[in-house]
Design a protein around this motif. Structure first.
Motif, PDB file in Angstrom:
ATOM      1  N   SER A 347      61.085 -57.209 -44.614  1.00 28.59           N
ATOM      2  CA  SER A 347      59.417 -57.547 -44.275  1.00 28.59           C
ATOM      3  C   SER A 347      59.184 -58.783 -43.826  1.00 28.59           C
ATOM      4  CB  SER A 347      58.596 -57.430 -45.691  1.00 28.59           C
ATOM      5  OG  SER A 347      58.882 -58.312 -46.540  1.00 28.59           O
ATOM      6  N   THR A 348      60.552 -59.733 -43.785  1.00 23.17           N
ATOM      7  CA  THR A 348      60.360 -61.134 -43.152  1.00 23.17           C
ATOM      8  C   THR A 348      60.882 -61.365 -41.761  1.00 23.17           C
ATOM      9  OG1 THR A 348      60.957 -61.947 -45.426  1.00 23.17           O
ATOM     10  CG2 THR A 348      61.130 -63.619 -43.551  1.00 23.17           C
ATOM     11  N   ILE A 349      60.070 -60.735 -40.944  1.00 21.57           N
ATOM     12  CA  ILE A 349      60.447 -60.765 -39.495  1.00 21.57           C
ATOM     13  C   ILE A 349      60.317 -62.188 -39.016  1.00 21.57           C
ATOM     14  CG2 ILE A 349      60.081 -59.657 -37.073  1.00 21.57           C
ATOM     15  CD1 ILE A 349      61.362 -57.977 -39.569  1.00 21.57           C
ATOM     16  N   SER A 350      61.355 -62.761 -38.537  1.00 18.94           N
ATOM     17  CA  SER A 350      61.198 -63.965 -37.899  1.00 18.94           C
ATOM     18  C   SER A 350      61.102 -63.969 -36.469  1.00 18.94           C
ATOM     19  CB  SER A 350      62.652 -64.697 -38.178  1.00 18.94           C
ATOM     20  OG  SER A 350      62.548 -65.762 -37.614  1.00 18.94           O
ATOM     21  N   ASN A 351      60.168 -65.120 -35.941  1.00 16.91           N
ATOM     22  CA  ASN A 351      59.887 -65.209 -34.542  1.00 16.91           C
ATOM     23  C   ASN A 351      60.756 -66.533 -33.964  1.00 16.91           C
ATOM     24  OD1 ASN A 351      58.708 -67.308 -35.715  1.00 16.91           O
ATOM     25  ND2 ASN A 351      56.917 -66.963 -34.643  1.00 16.91           N
ATOM     26  N   VAL A 352      61.746 -66.862 -34.825  1.00 18.16           N
ATOM     27  CA  VAL A 352      62.526 -68.013 -34.622  1.00 18.16           C
ATOM     28  C   VAL A 352      63.944 -67.766 -34.469  1.00 18.16           C
ATOM     29  CG1 VAL A 352      61.166 -69.745 -35.576  1.00 18.16           C
ATOM     30  CG2 VAL A 352      62.581 -68.650 -37.051  1.00 18.16           C
ATOM     31  N   SER A 353      64.507 -66.386 -34.569  1.00 20.24           N
ATOM     32  CA  SER A 353      65.713 -66.104 -34.470  1.00 20.24           C
ATOM     33  C   SER A 353      66.155 -65.034 -33.620  1.00 20.24           C
ATOM     34  CB  SER A 353      66.552 -65.522 -36.044  1.00 20.24           C
ATOM     35  OG  SER A 353      65.701 -64.238 -36.236  1.00 20.24           O
ATOM     36  N   PRO A 359      69.159 -61.352 -41.385  1.00 16.90           N
ATOM     37  CA  PRO A 359      70.047 -60.531 -42.086  1.00 16.90           C
ATOM     38  C   PRO A 359      69.689 -60.773 -43.563  1.00 16.90           C
ATOM     39  CG  PRO A 359      71.355 -61.666 -40.372  1.00 16.90           C
ATOM     40  CD  PRO A 359      69.911 -62.267 -40.540  1.00 16.90           C
ATOM     41  N   ARG A 360      69.751 -59.670 -44.133  1.00 22.37           N
ATOM     42  CA  ARG A 360      69.470 -59.348 -45.738  1.00 22.37           C
ATOM     43  C   ARG A 360      70.831 -59.562 -46.407  1.00 22.37           C
ATOM     44  NH1 ARG A 360      64.865 -60.160 -47.288  1.00 22.37           N
ATOM     45  NH2 ARG A 360      65.380 -59.701 -49.571  1.00 22.37           N
ATOM     46  N   LEU A 361      71.470 -60.713 -46.437  1.00 18.73           N
ATOM     47  CA  LEU A 361      72.891 -60.616 -47.045  1.00 18.73           C
ATOM     48  C   LEU A 361      72.976 -61.855 -47.924  1.00 18.73           C
ATOM     49  CD1 LEU A 361      75.035 -60.425 -43.923  1.00 18.73           C
ATOM     50  CD2 LEU A 361      74.633 -58.442 -45.613  1.00 18.73           C
ATOM     51  N   TYR A 362      73.187 -61.607 -49.315  1.00 19.79           N
ATOM     52  CA  TYR A 362      73.312 -62.585 -50.339  1.00 19.79           C
ATOM     53  C   TYR A 362      74.649 -63.609 -49.967  1.00 19.79           C
ATOM     54  CZ  TYR A 362      74.230 -64.670 -54.960  1.00 19.79           C
ATOM     55  OH  TYR A 362      74.468 -65.621 -55.874  1.00 19.79           O
ATOM     56  N   GLN A 363      74.224 -64.815 -49.861  1.00 18.83           N
ATOM     57  CA  GLN A 363      75.114 -65.769 -49.487  1.00 18.83           C
ATOM     58  C   GLN A 363      75.719 -65.759 -48.202  1.00 18.83           C
ATOM     59  OE1 GLN A 363      75.618 -68.510 -51.211  1.00 18.83           O
ATOM     60  NE2 GLN A 363      74.727 -67.964 -53.175  1.00 18.83           N
ATOM     61  N   ASN A 364      74.970 -65.015 -47.320  1.00 19.23           N
ATOM     62  CA  ASN A 364      75.306 -64.723 -45.973  1.00 19.23           C
ATOM     63  C   ASN A 364      76.331 -63.653 -45.904  1.00 19.23           C
ATOM     64  OD1 ASN A 364      73.110 -66.539 -45.301  1.00 19.23           O
ATOM     65  ND2 ASN A 364      73.835 -67.028 -43.456  1.00 19.23           N
ATOM     66  N   ILE A 365      76.798 -63.143 -46.929  1.00 15.76           N
ATOM     67  CA  ILE A 365      78.032 -62.313 -46.929  1.00 15.76           C
ATOM     68  C   ILE A 365      77.785 -60.936 -47.563  1.00 15.76           C
ATOM     69  CG2 ILE A 365      80.306 -62.149 -48.023  1.00 15.76           C
ATOM     70  CD1 ILE A 365      80.477 -65.466 -48.267  1.00 15.76           C
ATOM     71  N   ASP A 418      65.117 -63.873 -50.112  1.00 20.34           N
ATOM     72  CA  ASP A 418      63.908 -64.259 -49.612  1.00 20.34           C
ATOM     73  C   ASP A 418      63.658 -65.792 -49.619  1.00 20.34           C
ATOM     74  OD1 ASP A 418      63.265 -61.657 -49.298  1.00 20.34           O
ATOM     75  OD2 ASP A 418      62.172 -61.480 -51.488  1.00 20.34           O
ATOM     76  N   ALA A 419      64.238 -66.572 -50.578  1.00 18.74           N
ATOM     77  CA  ALA A 419      64.118 -67.670 -50.786  1.00 18.74           C
ATOM     78  C   ALA A 419      65.017 -68.625 -49.382  1.00 18.74           C
ATOM     79  CB  ALA A 419      64.435 -68.405 -52.064  1.00 18.74           C
ATOM     80  N   HIS A 420      65.991 -67.895 -49.254  1.00 20.64           N
ATOM     81  CA  HIS A 420      66.776 -68.804 -48.199  1.00 20.64           C
ATOM     82  C   HIS A 420      66.005 -68.264 -46.747  1.00 20.64           C
ATOM     83  CE1 HIS A 420      70.275 -69.779 -45.577  1.00 20.64           C
ATOM     84  NE2 HIS A 420      70.339 -68.468 -45.244  1.00 20.64           N
ATOM     85  N   HIS A 421      65.429 -66.968 -46.353  1.00 19.48           N
ATOM     86  CA  HIS A 421      64.653 -66.815 -45.300  1.00 19.48           C
ATOM     87  C   HIS A 421      63.553 -67.962 -45.327  1.00 19.48           C
ATOM     88  CE1 HIS A 421      66.440 -62.539 -44.742  1.00 19.48           C
ATOM     89  NE2 HIS A 421      67.266 -63.446 -44.482  1.00 19.48           N
TER      90      HIS A 421
END
Length: 520
Positions: A347-353, A359-365, A418-421
């Motif tokens: 639901s967090t669609i970014s207009n800056v990426s 991507p919904r990845l824990y620790q980006n992994i 969510d916090a990282h986004h």
């Protein structure tokens, strides 16, 4: 139950480290690569759909920092390797650890799908022997950070009759002889493209909307990455945790000062002010500023639109003629092989990426849906060199998958994502933010914890850290204030495999590094 099977997609630097680290933990591993050789981008390839360095490319990171944690680059190689020397090093790594027999080259992974019984991942493959489907328990995506090019929409581009290509397809500067070339961007690909066109193209323009932090490889008398000491990094990360805005301000001020001390910048080039080092990777070059100074490259503002067969209108209303436009506009993480698992659904669609969801990845992994069997090593960007971080991250994956380190619950992973986004969006401030940016201090700390390197404990400020310092004060001071050697990742006893020669390699690296201090 037998060994668990793992497919590693990609046999570049990160794929090779992942293959090696999973084999060390007794997984049954096979790596696949569509190319005819290992090495990924470091193996020059004429195919315009494959990103590769050019024959004249030189590494932006010194051999002391961009090497694997238990395989130093030989002493007789220069401090900054050429692309062919890096490729030679990767081949030596694969030979040293007997990796070739676990690699299938010239094999395209067309898609990865979940089996009907939800028990395996099915790799759909194509090779000279035809198509096949092979089941695996787990899959690691090591397809690289530069696999999927980002091509921006530019009004009127269909009117242009010249060449328009992404830097991924830029292979030989001689193809642009006597042409007027407009290079779009100001990152590493853009400045390398510009400098390699010099002497071939008739006229070279570099179009950009913002500045950049830009450094020479030899900065203030020593290789650039020698300026990064572990003690300084720890202080920066500690300050970031307490007062992030002040930490960012101080860090940006420091790196911008390095630029202005290294180069005599003409304000007309708009190199400064740059965006924050947190949101944009620095550009490393030895000759680009000279090209701006002597006029062989001209700095212009951003592109507004194409207005004719060979005419480009810029943001300031001026127009230039061009025979070719090379888009050095970056890359986005590639998740296209995953069928049935949308790792970017949010639901967090970014207009800056680049207009895409993060991507919904824990620790980006790790995918929270299948953390026990799917991992991505193509979605992170840090100031630390790629080789050792790919090595460390794959150690972490191996420890998680062997059950030696536990991930949080699915719900907690989503909360942290969510916090990282939210943090990523706070960085944007009108700028495009690469979706793979990580909070470097906490992320590195987590990787060391997950991999079990012992670095956080022995070089921290707890009881174990002080005990290590009391027993080894001179060596500990070298680790904290000397060359930040990546071999420290294999130094201490821990869950991942220790390298018995790590201390000797660290001492040797620090001694050899003295040869490159106060150089010009």
């Amino acid at each position: 139950m037998g060994k668990q099977s793992v497919a590693v997609i990609g046999a570049g630097a990160v794929g090779l480290a992942t293959l090696k680290n999973l084999l060390e933990e007794d997984f049954d591993v096979t790596a696949y690569d569509k190319r005819q050789s290992i090495g990924g981008v470091w193996d020059f390839n004429e195919n315009i759909n494959y990103t590769s360095t050019l024959p004249a490319t030189t590494s932006n990171v010194s051999k002391f920092k961009n090497c694997f944690t238990d395989f130093p680059i030989p002493d007789d190689m220069p401090v900054y390797l050429t692309s062919s020397q890096v490729h030679e090093y990767l081949q030596s790594y694969a030979t040293q650890f007997d990796l070739y027999r676990h690699i299938r080259l010239n094999t395209m992974v067309r898609k990865v799908v979940r089996s009907a019984d939800n028990a395996k991942w099915q790799l759909h493959l194509s090779s000279e022997n035809g198509n096949e489907v092979i089941d695996y328990d787990k899959v690691v995506f090591c397809s690289g950070l530069t696999a999927l090019s980002h091509i921006p929409e530019i009004r009127g581009i269909q009117l242009f009759k010249g060449k328009v290509l992404h830097s991924q397809a830029f292979k030989r500067p001689t193809d642009f002889a006597k042409m007027k070339v407009l290079v779009v961007g100001l990152g590493n690909s853009a400045v390398d493209t510009c400098t390699q066109l010099v002497g071939h193209a008739e006229k070279i323009y570099v179009s950009h909307r913002h500045g950049i932090n830009i450094f020479p490889r030899i900065c203030k008398g020593q290789p650039l990455d020698f300026h990064i000491r572990r003690r300084d990094e720890d202080l920066k990360h500690a300050l970031t945790a307490v007062v992030p805005s002040l930490s960012q301000k101080l860090h940006d001020s420091y790196v911008q000062k390095l630029t202005t001390e290294s180069f005599d910048l003409d304000p007309a080039w708009r190199i400064h002010p740059p965006p924050s080092i947190l949101t944009h990777q620095p550009t490393i070059t030895d000759s680009f500023i000279n090209c701006l100074q002597d006029g062989s490259v001209a700095s212009v503002v951003g592109i507004r639109c194409f207005v004719g067969d060979n005419c480009v209108e810029l943001d300031d209303g001026s127009r230039i003629e061009a025979d070719a436009v090379i888009l050095c506009t970056g890359y986005v993480p590639d998740f296209n092989l995953m069928h049935g698992l949308d790792v970017t659904s949010s639901s967090t669609i970014s207009n800056v990426s680049y207009g895409s969801p993060f991507p919904r990845l824990y620790q980006n992994i790790f995918s929270p849906e299948y953390p026990e069997s799917i991992a991505f090593l193509n979605n992170w960007a840090a100031t630390v060199a790629v080789f050792p971080i790919g090595d460390l991250a794959s150690m972490a994956i191996a420890q998680v998958w062997k059950g030696a380190f536990s991930l949080p619950s699915k719900e907690e992973m989503h909360r942290e994502i969510d916090a990282h986004h939210s943090w990523l969006c706070s960085l944007a401030k009108g700028e495009t933010v690469y979706p793979g940016i990580i909070q470097e201090g906490p992320w590195m700390h987590w990787l060391h914890d997950a991999a079990g390197t012992g670095v956080n404990e022995n070089l921290g400020y707890g009881f174990k850290g002080w005990f290590f310092w009391l027993r080894n004060p001179q060596f500990c001071n070298l680790l904290m204030g000397g060359l930040a050697s990546v071999h420290v990742f294999r130094l201490f006893n821990g869950r991942r495999k220790k390298w018995d020669e790590a201390k000797a390699a660290i001492l040797r690296a620090n001694e050899n590094a003295k040869l490159y201090i106060n150089v010009k």
